[in-house]
Enzyme design. Sequence first.
Site: not given
Ligand code: BV8
Length: 249
Positions: A124, A192, A236
Amino acid sequence: MDTSAFEINPQLIQVLRSASKVVAMTGAGISAESKIPTFRDAMTGLWSRFRPEELATPEAFARDPKLVWEWYRWRYELVAAAEPNPGHHALVEMEDMFAEFLLITQNVDSLHTRAGNKRVLELHGNLSRSKCSRDGQVVEQWPETDQVPPLCPRCGGLLRPDVVWFGESLPTGALEKAADAALHSEVFLSIGTSSVVEPAASLIYYAVNNGSTTVEINPNPTSQAGLVTHALQGPAGVVLPALVAAIKG
Ligand code: BV8
């Protein structure tokens, strides 16, 4: 946080001791213990009234480039002040333990490279880099200005962070390289991540289909916990060092 809710199965240690192809995929959770709010954490202070999914989009930038630029500046300051934690350091040790180790990260915070990992695939992008919003070329430096966002010194277009926003494609080749590594992995660690954001969240299925040993490391089991060979429920920063210590024996 209960850090004792995980048991490392001796079978997992046995597999890791003989493995050469290991893939680790990380999400924002690995940086939580470095005091960087995860993507799903409620944002604080000025940003508490926004949702990341709303700000991390081309539409938000088109609508209010200053607001989005300043959000990334706020996150950049957070990241710059943060230090890699024991979870990051354990992955550096892992890179030297396996002949073919690849660290795939969804994170944009540089903490894996700052910790010392060399083989890092940033799906990303990285918020420490800026690029021209017109031609997408990275811009290393630009003249001091009060203009927010600053302008591209080449073409005058608005600068933007070099990250992948929702609705934008991943960097060319990144997904293919990540999928290929997952498909040929002996062990795939998902660390994570809430396993919500696509296409990163689907990488684990390449490993499952290959019959790889799959592991989830997360204090809160995700929807993929039932799918993996081992679900290690803990932070982690505790689980990964324990895993490295167990492999060393
Ligand atoms: C794309 C950069 C093609 C910006 C980020 C199916 C196929 C393709 C696309 C999609 C699809 N379904 C939906 C989509 C669209 C979309 C998407 O996924 N939407 C989601 C909301 C459903 N995807 C996209 O748009 C992607 N592009 O597919 O291109 C395309 C092109 C045009 C049209 C359609 C498709 C691009 C996605 C990239 C987005 N950019 N980041 C920025 O950071 O500002 S993503 C962002 O979320 C971060 O990078 C982050 O890392 C990422 C994922 O979140 P997580 O890392 O999982 O973080 P989260 O907070 O959710 O969870 C934290 C976890 O840690 C929790 O589980 C928690 O329990 C745990 N935790 C907490 N403490 C600890 C821990 N674990 C371990 N130790 C601890 N101490």
